[in-house]
Design an enzyme around this catalytic site. Sequence first.
Site, PDB file in Angstrom:
ATOM      1  N   PHE A 118      10.299   5.369  -6.126  1.00  0.00           N
ATOM      2  CA  PHE A 118      10.613   4.014  -7.877  1.00  0.00           C
ATOM      3  C   PHE A 118       9.873   3.761  -8.444  1.00  0.00           C
ATOM      4  O   PHE A 118      10.429   2.861  -9.558  1.00  0.00           O
ATOM      5  CB  PHE A 118      11.287   3.225  -6.919  1.00  0.00           C
ATOM      6  N   SER A 173       1.928   3.697  -4.150  1.00  0.00           N
ATOM      7  CA  SER A 173       3.056   2.991  -4.579  1.00  0.00           C
ATOM      8  C   SER A 173       2.026   2.111  -6.112  1.00  0.00           C
ATOM      9  O   SER A 173       0.624   1.864  -6.189  1.00  0.00           O
ATOM     10  CB  SER A 173       3.811   2.310  -3.899  1.00  0.00           C
ATOM     11  N   ASP A 175       1.695  -2.425  -6.229  1.00  0.00           N
ATOM     12  CA  ASP A 175       1.151  -2.919  -4.923  1.00  0.00           C
ATOM     13  C   ASP A 175       2.278  -3.937  -4.106  1.00  0.00           C
ATOM     14  O   ASP A 175       1.944  -4.512  -2.833  1.00  0.00           O
ATOM     15  CB  ASP A 175       0.987  -4.508  -5.981  1.00  0.00           C
ATOM     16  N   GLY A 176       3.617  -3.554  -4.656  1.00  0.00           N
ATOM     17  CA  GLY A 176       5.211  -4.469  -3.562  1.00  0.00           C
ATOM     18  C   GLY A 176       5.077  -3.699  -2.222  1.00  0.00           C
ATOM     19  O   GLY A 176       5.163  -4.443  -1.444  1.00  0.00           O
ATOM     20  N   THR A 206       3.103   0.482 -11.430  1.00  0.00           N
ATOM     21  CA  THR A 206       2.964  -0.469 -12.609  1.00  0.00           C
ATOM     22  C   THR A 206       1.953  -0.894 -12.543  1.00  0.00           C
ATOM     23  O   THR A 206       0.604  -1.249 -13.648  1.00  0.00           O
ATOM     24  CB  THR A 206       3.813  -0.708 -13.310  1.00  0.00           C
ATOM     25  N   ASP A 266       5.985 -11.239 -16.188  1.00  0.00           N
ATOM     26  CA  ASP A 266       6.242 -10.520 -15.077  1.00  0.00           C
ATOM     27  C   ASP A 266       8.023 -10.076 -14.679  1.00  0.00           C
ATOM     28  O   ASP A 266       7.973  -9.038 -14.510  1.00  0.00           O
ATOM     29  CB  ASP A 266       5.645 -10.814 -13.550  1.00  0.00           C
ATOM     30  N   GLY A 442       4.469 -10.339  -7.301  1.00  0.00           N
ATOM     31  CA  GLY A 442       5.534  -8.938  -8.105  1.00  0.00           C
ATOM     32  C   GLY A 442       6.973  -9.412  -7.859  1.00  0.00           C
ATOM     33  O   GLY A 442       7.835  -9.445  -8.383  1.00  0.00           O
TER      34      GLY A 442
END
Length: 482
Positions: A118, A173, A175-176, A206, A266, A442
């Site tokens: 996602f 991904s 950084d999440g 992103t 952000d 984030g």
Amino acid sequence: MEDHHSAAAKVRVNGAPAEATLSTGAGVGGPELRWRYCAGPAAERSLSLEADVLGVEANGKEVVVRAFVAAGKRRRRRDYVFEMADGEGAAAAWGEKLRRCLDSFGRPKRLFVLVNPFGGKRCASKIYEAEIKPMLEAAGVDVTMQETQHGGHARELATSLDLARYDGIVCVSGDGVLVEVVNGILQRTDWEEAIKMPIGIIPAGTGNGMAKSLLHAANQTCSISEALFAIIRGHKQALDVCTLVQGQKKIFSVLSVTWGLVADIDIESEKYRWMGSARFDFYALVRIMNLRRYCGTIHFVPAPGYEAYGEPAKQVESSIVECLEQNGEPQVCSYQGPSAELQGSYWRSIDGPFVAVCLNNVPWATESVMAAPEAKFSDGYMDAVIIRDCPKADLLALMLKMSDGSYVKSKYVTYLKVRSFRLSPGQLVENPKRGGIIDVDGEVIARGEEAYGRNKNQDVMAYGPSVQMTVHQGLATVYCPK
């Protein structure tokens, strides 16, 4: 006299006659495979086994060397087929020598790979199949792949994963997922051993701030292939982890904590996610033209050399959550935060209003924003960036200088390193009924009244009460380029 770590043979390399030499000793350039073509202009080629080779396979009379070699400013995959003139026995012997040498580098053999389908432009699953999986197979790495199904899924998996089965965890991904994995590991009762598990980051989201920071530190391009090759090679880097505490609530950060302008950009730019990373630039302009300033106070323990910033402050109590006892015995529990005592430390304070307050653990916030040019991965400090007042035109000029970090030299920016930091956020100067957003790596952890977002009751912490941040030096481990 021939080096006993060297072997020579007549071969055909991708069909062309050549003489090859395999050196597995610790020479000047390290273990390498070198060959010189017999026909045509004399041309000598070589591969560093440590820096260029992914894996090796011996099949019949052939030894296939799978490599990742420089091609201009980037690297690319290439296979070299060595057909041994002395037949299958020679091929088997060379293949075995090559494999033993690669094994001696301590590269990971078993990886648990988390793919976030996602994130970013929702291409991570395709990236895994097209680029990551083939390269890991070429390196002979045994992979268990898991797609994340919802927010927090990576944290849940990291909390219960049988880590004995793997040499490392890889996050495909932004950084999440990395942040979730670190938080999940530190929630385990065996966290002291679990946190030693190396974590790899492949930029497929992103922001990609951590991947950019690690690769930039080695003067490498921030790309999927370079990040993946760093993981395959197995080099490691210690990483600071910041513990955030408010009352009995705590979370962990590895990237940044922001409040004010940067947090608003952000989080509120989420509605423009379809724009990709351009959403940040677009919404930064929107927010600067409609600038907000927030009341509040910050307290901090400065790093050596930064004691002159701010004003002397009263003693600030430590906010570390302690493990409760059960039946009179200490309870086995998760990581509770740094054990360092800060009550006798030299606290300073700065009062608002503030345009922006940011705490950074690594240099790059995104692939295009160098938020903290002096930040180090494991120095035991956070790099604080504070903007109290700044004309809109100058603020816009600052934003344009964030690509190389030179914005921190502005007279409107206070830049310092801190051991511990306490944020007491207040209301918007222009609208006292409205609060701001505290953004950690984030994700929103607290937001005030009338702030952006409808799910504030689900936030981890409350907006208004102080949030204290303290660094644990080098707590986590990440894969990095050498």
